[in-house]
Design an enzyme around this catalytic site. Structure first.
Site, PDB file in Angstrom:
ATOM      1  N   LYS A  40      49.552  22.466  74.078  1.00 15.46           N
ATOM      2  CA  LYS A  40      49.579  21.958  72.667  1.00 15.46           C
ATOM      3  C   LYS A  40      48.484  21.670  72.139  1.00 15.46           C
ATOM      4  CE  LYS A  40      51.861  20.248  69.165  1.00 15.46           C
ATOM      5  NZ  LYS A  40      52.373  21.088  68.140  1.00 15.46           N
ATOM      6  N   HIS A  43      47.148  24.862  70.893  1.00 14.57           N
ATOM      7  CA  HIS A  43      47.882  25.291  69.591  1.00 14.57           C
ATOM      8  C   HIS A  43      47.371  24.748  68.509  1.00 14.57           C
ATOM      9  CE1 HIS A  43      51.025  24.342  66.723  1.00 14.57           C
ATOM     10  NE2 HIS A  43      51.665  25.506  67.313  1.00 14.57           N
ATOM     11  N   GLU A  47      45.792  26.248  65.369  1.00 17.63           N
ATOM     12  CA  GLU A  47      46.195  25.906  63.910  1.00 17.63           C
ATOM     13  C   GLU A  47      45.332  25.434  62.900  1.00 17.63           C
ATOM     14  OE1 GLU A  47      48.482  21.740  62.932  1.00 17.63           O
ATOM     15  OE2 GLU A  47      49.555  23.145  64.111  1.00 17.63           O
ATOM     16  N   TYR A  48      44.227  24.668  63.413  1.00 17.50           N
ATOM     17  CA  TYR A  48      43.068  24.326  62.306  1.00 17.50           C
ATOM     18  C   TYR A  48      42.621  25.633  61.562  1.00 17.50           C
ATOM     19  CZ  TYR A  48      42.422  19.344  63.663  1.00 17.50           C
ATOM     20  OH  TYR A  48      42.493  17.997  63.814  1.00 17.50           O
TER      21      TYR A  48
END
Length: 169
Positions: A40, A43, A47-48
């Site tokens: 996570k 992940h 995403e950043y």
């Protein structure tokens, strides 16, 4: 993304299956205890970088005389484009009533995951320039604003309720 032994995972799988959306095949035993949290974290670091790239593209179009409708262009990428994504769907929602995102503060705080990912990657000898650059951009946003960070801030508000209050400048 779950961490633990295979036996424990299979034992609690009915609970996880009851919690996930119907038809969702996104559940995975990532590894031993801690593996789910680590996955996570990675992940969120990815995403950043993705949100930063979308924001940078938006700002580039906002500053160009060649693009009349940057929000419309980005919304058009939601179908048939290599960059189509849920993030673009969320951008379109955010830009629906405010195409230039002027009501969105140009500040995007960070919640720690990318910082942890960069630190872990450094420890593992993995270069993470995109994630690190996105992390630094969020740090810089605390003192100044840009259209790039308006997009990142709007996306964070759309998918996770991470609302940044307007600066009092």
């Amino acid at each position: 993304m779950v961490g633990g032994s295979k036996d424990d995972f299979e034992h609690v799988l009915p609970i996880f299956d009851s919690l996930k959306p119907e038809g969702d095949d996104g559940l995975v035993l990532a590894g031993p205890v801690g593996g789910g949290h680590f996955a996570k974290m990675v992940h969120n670091g990815i995403e950043y970088g993705m949100m930063q790239a979308l924001g940078e593209g938006f700002e580039t179009m906002m500053r160009s005389d060649l693009i009349d409708d940057p929000s419309g262009v980005m919304a058009s990428w939601r179908q048939g484009s290599v960059v189509q994504s849920w993030l673009l769907d969320l951008f379109a929602l955010a830009a629906d009533d405010d195409p230039a995102l002027r009501s969105v503060p140009p500040v995007a705080n960070e919640s720690g995951e990318a910082k942890w990912m960069v630190a872990a990657a450094l420890e593992l000898g993995v270069p993470t320039p995109a994630t690190a650059a996105a992390l630094w951009a969020r740090q810089v946003s605390r003192g100044a604003g840009s259209d790039t960070l308006r997009v990142v801030s709007a996306l964070r508000a759309e998918f996770g309720g991470h609302v940044t209050k307007r600066n009092s400048r």
